[in-house]
Scaffold this motif. Structure first.
Motif, mmCIF file in Angstrom:
data_model
loop_
_atom_site.group_PDB
_atom_site.id
_atom_site.type_symbol
_atom_site.label_atom_id
_atom_site.label_comp_id
_atom_site.label_asym_id
_atom_site.label_seq_id
_atom_site.Cartn_x
_atom_site.Cartn_y
_atom_site.Cartn_z
ATOM 1 N N ASN A 203 0.835 -1.203 0.000
ATOM 2 C CA ASN A 203 0.000 0.000 0.000
ATOM 3 C C ASN A 203 0.871 1.254 0.000
ATOM 4 O O ASN A 203 2.069 1.194 0.306
ATOM 5 N N ASP A 204 0.246 2.369 -0.331
ATOM 6 C CA ASP A 204 0.907 3.678 -0.287
ATOM 7 C C ASP A 204 2.201 3.716 -1.107
ATOM 8 O O ASP A 204 3.191 4.332 -0.706
ATOM 9 N N ILE A 205 2.161 3.088 -2.256
ATOM 10 C CA ILE A 205 3.331 3.100 -3.145
ATOM 11 C C ILE A 205 3.510 4.495 -3.757
ATOM 12 O O ILE A 205 4.632 4.931 -3.999
ATOM 13 N N HIS A 206 2.425 5.200 -3.989
ATOM 14 C CA HIS A 206 2.479 6.568 -4.554
ATOM 15 C C HIS A 206 3.405 6.636 -5.785
ATOM 16 O O HIS A 206 4.261 7.512 -5.890
ATOM 17 N N ALA A 207 3.238 5.662 -6.661
ATOM 18 C CA ALA A 207 3.948 5.594 -7.953
ATOM 19 C C ALA A 207 5.453 5.388 -7.808
ATOM 20 O O ALA A 207 6.202 5.637 -8.757
ATOM 21 N N SER B 225 -0.493 8.950 -6.331
ATOM 22 C CA SER B 225 -0.856 10.136 -5.543
ATOM 23 C C SER B 225 -2.110 10.790 -6.088
ATOM 24 O O SER B 225 -2.861 11.433 -5.358
ATOM 25 N N SER B 226 -2.311 10.671 -7.403
ATOM 26 C CA SER B 226 -3.595 11.053 -7.988
ATOM 27 C C SER B 226 -3.691 10.338 -9.329
ATOM 28 O O SER B 226 -2.677 9.905 -9.878
ATOM 29 N N ASN C 150 -7.576 6.947 -0.507
ATOM 30 C CA ASN C 150 -8.127 8.297 -0.660
ATOM 31 C C ASN C 150 -7.513 9.016 -1.861
ATOM 32 O O ASN C 150 -8.195 9.762 -2.569
ATOM 33 N N HIS C 151 -6.234 8.776 -2.133
ATOM 34 C CA HIS C 151 -5.596 9.471 -3.262
ATOM 35 C C HIS C 151 -6.136 9.014 -4.614
ATOM 36 O O HIS C 151 -6.054 9.761 -5.592
#
Ligand SMILES: [Fe+2]
Length: 391
Positions: A150-154, A182-183, A215-216
């Motif tokens: 989770n939360d790799i944010h690319a 992140s989006s 959420n992102h």
């Protein structure tokens, strides 16, 4: 004459006149929505195409030994043309491995409903490479193993390190528990951010994806397409499924701030969606599928709120926790904080423990009817924390 010229133009443009396939696989494939009777294959192509999947038993025969059944990318009774392909294969046996190949024909010419001219068939190679495989779920299996990131944010490089060894371990699935980007601004961002790597590493191993939205992933002009790339059994971004002794609830957390927040540009209706989800959750926990499972695991990106929590987390506590507290949940797996936490003091109102995975580790989870073992594993493959939850 005009039609002939159009077709010739299309042929030249597509490269078919030079012996090139008219259409190629652009991204994927990857496996989604595996159930005890089917699976969904998702991929994209370099141009509009009509597609299908051919399926063969895993019986040692050559793929070309027999006519293999074709499952078309179809929607409400029509073959679907486009660059994004989602083919549902159904009518299979539980706990069984199948081989498959993906196929597509580029659309060379389309004139409304009057005429569609498709190029030659082209798809995944089954001569130089083994066909892909998929294994259906099986609730009679004694145990299940799955991984969570989770939360790799690319951060694709971190993602790849965390998936190292997946082809040997062959977990039943890998869960992406939110904020993988992140989006969501474009398809390219989705694939470059992590999904190309996911397909490269998971698909040859036959390991499916279980996606939970963070959420992102509510943000960005492409965010409304999330479910197109991660189809589910409910048609929503929350769903439930059984594997071995476990019934999994994959929940959607929505946004973290109130809908009116300036960052959402007036586009967020997450509060109403969470209310709708809570009504669904109330029904699911009363179902036979849920109640008959010896083990219950909740997957949810954000954490139900405690002291000082933001609006979204408070809503998760208000709407979901009272239902889950009456539903014999064994553990909830979360992300969002970008740091590890194990919350078993009831401070979030839960009667069950919450394991929060960091943004740089993965969870390796093994469950049978006696309990759950969870290893927190870092990017070097070292187990840095361990939890045992007895039934
Ligand atoms: Fe988050």
């Amino acid at each position: 004459m005009k039609r002939l010229l159009t077709l010739l133009g299309a042929l030249l443009f597509s490269g078919i006149a030079f012996g090139q396939p008219s259409v190629r696989i652009a991204h994927g494939p990857y496996l989604q929505q595996v159930t005890d009777d089917g699976f969904t294959v998702v991929w994209t192509t370099t141009m509009d195409a009509a597609s299908w999947v051919e399926v063969a038993p895993d019986d040692g025969s050559h793929f070309y030994a027999a006519e293999r059944p074709k499952y078309y990318d179809s929607h409400i009774g029509k073959r679907r043309i486009g660059r994004l392909h989602r083919v549902r294969v159904e009518g299979l046996e539980p706990g069984t491995t199948y081989r498959y190949r993906i196929m597509q024909q580029g659309v060379l010419c389309e004139e409304g409903n009057k005429r569609v001219i498709l190029g030659e068939g082209y798809g995944s190679d089954i001569l130089k490479h083994k066909p892909y495989t998929a294994t259906t779920l099986d609730e009679s299996k004694d145990k299940t193993e799955f991984w969570v990131v989770n939360d790799i944010h690319a951060r694709d490089s971190v993602f790849r390190l965390l998936l190292k060894g997946v082809e040997k371990a062959k977990p039943d699935f890998v869960c992406f528990n939110g904020d993988m980007l992140s989006s969501m601004e474009s398809e390219r961002q989705l694939f470059d951010g992590y999904l190309n790597s996911a397909a490269e590493l998971l698909t040859p191993a036959g390991v499916p994806i279980v996606a939970a939205r963070g959420n992102h992933e509510n943000r960005g002009s492409f965010s409304s397409k999330f479910r197109d790339y991660f189809p589910t059994s409910t048609g929503e971004v929350y769903y439930a499924f059984r594997q071995g002794p476990v019934c999994f609830l994959v929940l959607d957390c929505g946004e973290d701030k109130p809908d009116s927040d300036i960052r959402y540009y007036g586009m967020s209706t997450t509060d109403a969606y969470r209310e709708q989800e809570a009504r669904w959750l109330q029904q699911v926990v009363q179902s036979e599928e849920y109640r008959s499972a010896p083990v219950h695991i909740v997957i949810l990106h954000m954490i139900p709120g405690g002291k000082g929590s933001w609006h979204g987390e408070q809503e998760l506590r208000r709407l979901f926790v009272p239902i889950l507290n009456e539903a014999s949940v064994d553990v909830m797996l979360c992300g969002h904080y970008h740091r590890y936490a194990y919350i078993d003091d009831g401070s979030r109102g839960t009667k069950f423990p919450i394991l929060v995975n960091s943004n740089n580790d993965k969870l390796v989870v093994k469950a049978d009817r006696k309990g759950i073992d969870i290893d927190v594993v870092n990017t070097r493959g070292e187990s840095i924390k361990r939890h045992r939850i007895d039934k």
